[in-house]
Scaffold this active site. Structure first.
Site, PDB file in Angstrom:
ATOM      1  N   PHE A   3      -7.929  -1.078  45.240  1.00  0.00           N
ATOM      2  CA  PHE A   3      -7.007  -0.288  46.042  1.00  0.00           C
ATOM      3  C   PHE A   3      -6.785   1.138  45.535  1.00  0.00           C
ATOM      4  CE2 PHE A   3      -5.650  -4.746  46.671  1.00  0.00           C
ATOM      5  CZ  PHE A   3      -5.935  -4.842  48.023  1.00  0.00           C
ATOM      6  N   ASP A   4      -7.786   1.734  44.899  1.00  0.00           N
ATOM      7  CA  ASP A   4      -7.654   3.120  44.457  1.00  0.00           C
ATOM      8  C   ASP A   4      -6.474   3.290  43.504  1.00  0.00           C
ATOM      9  OD1 ASP A   4      -8.154   5.833  44.244  1.00  0.00           O
ATOM     10  OD2 ASP A   4      -7.104   6.359  46.085  1.00  0.00           O
ATOM     11  N   TYR A   5      -6.310   2.348  42.595  1.00  0.00           N
ATOM     12  CA  TYR A   5      -5.237   2.427  41.610  1.00  0.00           C
ATOM     13  C   TYR A   5      -5.677   3.206  40.368  1.00  0.00           C
ATOM     14  CZ  TYR A   5      -2.368  -1.065  44.080  1.00  0.00           C
ATOM     15  OH  TYR A   5      -1.589  -1.725  44.995  1.00  0.00           O
ATOM     16  N   ASP A   6      -6.609   4.161  40.547  1.00  0.00           N
ATOM     17  CA  ASP A   6      -7.063   4.937  39.389  1.00  0.00           C
ATOM     18  C   ASP A   6      -5.880   5.537  38.644  1.00  0.00           C
ATOM     19  OD1 ASP A   6      -7.043   6.207  41.942  1.00  0.00           O
ATOM     20  OD2 ASP A   6      -7.833   8.022  41.060  1.00  0.00           O
ATOM     21  N   LYS A  14      -0.409   3.972  38.965  1.00  0.00           N
ATOM     22  CA  LYS A  14      -0.078   3.927  40.386  1.00  0.00           C
ATOM     23  C   LYS A  14       0.554   2.594  40.772  1.00  0.00           C
ATOM     24  CE  LYS A  14      -3.586   7.064  42.319  1.00  0.00           C
ATOM     25  NZ  LYS A  14      -4.701   7.134  43.303  1.00  0.00           N
TER      26      LYS A  14
END
Length: 783
Positions: free
Chosen positions: A457-460, A486
């Site tokens: 989920f694009d939790y970079d 995030k």
């Protein structure tokens, strides 16, 4: 007059009947989905009351008051005393009861007499109006999620941050990213007197996708900052007058066309052997270059790289141009410049490497190159002409550095595309969303710690790590690294080993994934988090009972088994915490004197769904990296995604949508938590409400904390710089800005002996238009 009154009563009856039927119909749908029965019953009673008013029946009055009583009991039993949760649950029924009560003199009993006299009806109506006024008035008050105890924060280190002198020499003030200043000239007693000392305009408006997110530096008698077009400007920090500027003349590419940012520059002094040379300002560009300037004159350092520039696209392959660019401040320390870069998300597989590189600060020579494909094995730069392996997790924030040990720390993202994990390399899974510790001189990896397993989920991890020497009760000190994520999780690690100091638990998560997806059965959860509690049906919100019902229906109709519920092509999946945060690139601050971590967060749920690319093309969806549809070429599916909002344009989940939180690191307990920002300047369907209602809105940038007992912040959606009391979170002062801000405030002592607080305001985040944009650098000081 009687005809008008009877017509009004008839209209009220019909309207209440229709609204009741709408509420009941939605309630049926919610019950079928397994949700609350209240809306069905409430709708039936409301509709019956409307019918009774239309028929002039006295029981309509009793029904309305019974509905109000039932709604109050239901509301308090479901959400307790949470003010903003109570508002949509109660206000509609108060209004319904008020309308029916006003109609009471026309409602007849068995003897055809009014059920209430005009006088009694008026008195009851006044009581209901008073309750509405009380609710509306309370909307303008701050409703903390955690109230401060009132105890003054204990001082653990009275000399904290004094080694930084009067300057702000790095993105986070120092290489530890602490954003703490020991100045007390501006304090809780006199901050109310703060005034604008000077204003400077850069000349670059934040338009056409450009955003001002910069935190300026101040060293000696000069301030340094950059514009979204990567122009570097030097100012006099006392007067705000321009000393010099440099324009690297960026190339506009497909990747940076609508995404121009420069969050900061780096200042570095050269080695003792080069004492005859002025210090340098090191900066980057959104077209993939690194450059060095003479800090005194602003002239290019011709001895650095190729006549002052280094092409960071070298070694990244053909896909890097237009896809790889830099937005964050580099780390410059001990003769080394350390940089990573940003890649376009979700467009395609085969993106360039996320390699992290260290360059000689004097010559620009490439010293080392850390890449996830090699990890701890080797950080030797590849020979010229060779390409670093594609699709490795990248680092696009700012690193932190421990000068005592010579170790640098940087966070990573994940292999793109973000939402499909079936093509991830083993080394990408190993290093996604991680904190990596390396020797700054060599790039040799010492340890790494993952904050998520197989990120979908694009939790970079993008915020700068915070380094802090944490004292214990026994007098010992543990050097820790604090990493905001995030996901809203706050990981506190021993920076010598990467082992958690604050406990981390690995909890099971949903694995009901699409064929071909790779998902982890567990995810790490810290004992400290903010805004990360899993959403439930009763957390759904709205401006009224009707859009709250809509949001509950949408919630029950989505896939949601808690955080990390995988996306599907069958129905939408709720994503919470959202992929904007939690904590984004802005980071936090540590009150080093008291051991208090102060952080701002975003609480915005999103939803996502896999979609066939041909279906998306057929219905006219336009692919982009940041928009509501991304192609994810090279994977089986595109992805559709959006904010979880009601038809009225407000979030479908309970406020606040952004807060400021103070956490005692010694105990892990929250000292206070307050909503940040009002709805005043936040457009809803393009219209700003203009009301100072402190609902708590999504935040950007980061806080500044001072020993004067203050936290400064201006990354709200309304146009203010605020000063909060470190002990309580109470707002002590606010200054109106010409437009919104996104960066972090900074502070310094000028040569005139005054303490200044400086912000850069270019407009609130991602407005989607060129309205309300600016180029303002504003300094505040006491008269």
């Amino acid at each position: 007059m009687n005809n008008v009154r009877h017509l009004a009563v008839t209209v009220i009856g019909i309207v209440l009947l229709l609204l009741g039927l709408v509420l009941a119909a939605g309630g049926v749908y919610l019950v079928v989905l397994g949700g609350s029965w209240f809306y069905l019953f409430a709708g039936l009673i409301m509709g019956a009351c409307g019918f009774g008013v239309f028929q002039r029946k006295r029981w309509a009055l009793f029904g309305a008051w019974a509905l109000l009583a039932i709604s109050l009991i239901w509301a308090f039993s479901e959400v307790g005393t949470d003010f903003w949760q109570l508002v949509p649950r109660t206000i509609t029924f108060i209004v319904v009861t008020l309308l029916v009560t006003l109609c009471a003199p026309t409602l007849l009993n068995a003897e055809n007499k009014p059920v209430l006299s005009c006088k009694k009806s008026g008195l009851l109506s006044l009581a209901l109006v008073a309750s509405l006024v009380a609710i509306f008035t309370s909307m303008f008050s701050v409703h903390p999620e955690v109230e401060a105890s009132g105890e003054k924060l204990p001082v653990l280190n009275d000399s904290a941050a004094e080694s930084s002198g009067n300057d702000w020499a790095a993105f986070g003030r120092n290489s530890s990213g602490q954003r703490f200043a020991q100045f007390t000239q501006i304090n809780t007693q006199n901050v109310k007197d703060l005034k604008v000392a000077w204003t400077y305009h850069t000349g670059d408006l934040a338009i056409n996708g450009a955003e001002y997110q910069v935190t300026p530096l101040k060293v000696g008698n000069t301030m340094y900052l950059c514009t979204p077009l990567n122009k570097v400007i030097a100012l006099d920090p006392v007067s705000g007058k321009e000393k010099w500027r440099f324009d690297p003349k960026i190339e506009e590419t497909s990747g940076n066309k609508n995404w121009k940012r420069c969050r900061g520059v780096a200042y570095t002094e050269l080695s003792p052997a080069e004492q005859n040379k002025n210090p340098r300002i090191i900066s980057t560009t959104v077209d993939g270059r690194l450059f060095s300037l003479d800090a005194e004159t602003g002239k290019l350092d011709e001895n650095f790289g190729d006549r002052g520039f280094i092409n960071l696209l070298a070694g990244l392959g053909a896909t890097a141009h237009g896809s790889y660019y830099l937005t964050s401040a580099p780390l410059a320390a001990d003769g080394v410049v350390m940089v990573g870069g940003k890649l376009n998300d979700n467009l395609t597989t085969g993106e360039a490497s996320g390699v992290v590189r260290g360059f000689d600060a004097s010559t620009g020579k490439l010293l080392w190159a850390w890449d996830a494909s090699r990890g701890a094995k080797d950080s030797t730069p590849l020979p010229e002409g060779e390409i670093y392996p594609i699709e490795t997790p990248n680092f696009w924030g700012t690193a932190a550095y421990d000068a005592k040990t010579g170790v640098a720390y940087f966070p990573t993202g994940n292999q793109t595309p973000d939402f499909w994990t079936g093509n991830r390399h083993p080394y990408s899974d190993e290093y996604n969303d991680a904190i990596v510790a390396v020797e700054l001189k060599t790039g040799k990896e010492l340890w790494h710690f993952r904050t998520a397993n197989q990120d979908q989920f694009d939790y970079d991890v993008s915020s700068q790590p915070i380094l802090y020497d944490m004292p214990a009760k026994d007098g010992s000190v543990t050097p820790v690294l604090i990493q905001l994520t995030k996901r809203g999780q706050i990981f506190v690690l021993d920076r010598r080993t990467g082992k958690p100091v604050i406990p981390v638990e690995y909890r099971p998560v949903s694995t009901d994934a699409m064929p071909g997806m790779k998902v982890s059965p567990t995810q790490p959860y810290s004992a400290i988090s903010v805004g990360a509690t899993a959403l439930k049906e009763s957390d759904m919100w709205g401006a009224s009972i009707f859009d709250q019902l809509y949001c509950r229906i949408q919630f029950k109709d989505m896939r949601w088994e808690g955080e990390f519920t995988p996306l599907s092509d069958k129905k939408r999946t709720l994503i919470y915490p959202g992929y904007y945060g939690g904590f984004n690139w802005g980071g936090g601050a540590i009150d080093v004197a008291t051991g208090t971590l102060i952080v701002n967060d975003i609480r915005m749920a999103q939803w996502g769904k896999f979609i066939k690319r041909e279906d998306a093309a057929r219905i006219g969806m336009k692919p982009s990296t940041e928009g509501e549809y991304s192609e994810q070429l090279g994977t089986p599916w595109g992805v559709e995604r959006s904010m979880f909002m009601s038809p009225l344009g407000v979030p479908c989940f309970k406020p606040p949508f952004g807060s400021m939180t103070a956490i005692d690191l010694a105990t892990g307990k929250t000292r206070w938590q307050v909503p940040m920002g009002t709805i005043k300047d936040a457009p809803i369907h393009g219209v700003a409400p203009g009301l100072d209602i402190p609902l708590g809105m999504p935040t950007m940038g980061g806080p500044l904390v001072t020993k004067g007992g203050l936290t400064f912040f201006h990354g709200t959606l309304d146009y203010y710089l605020r000063a909060l009391d470190n002990n309580t979170g109470k707002e002590l002062w606010r200054g109106r800005l010409p437009v919104g801000g996104q960066g972090a405030p900074m502070t310094y002592i000028g040569e005139d002996g005054k303490q200044y607080v400086v912000v850069v305001a270019g407009g609130a985040t991602r407005t989607g238009t060129n309205d309300n944009r600016g180029d303002d650098v504003i300094a505040y000081a006491l008269p």
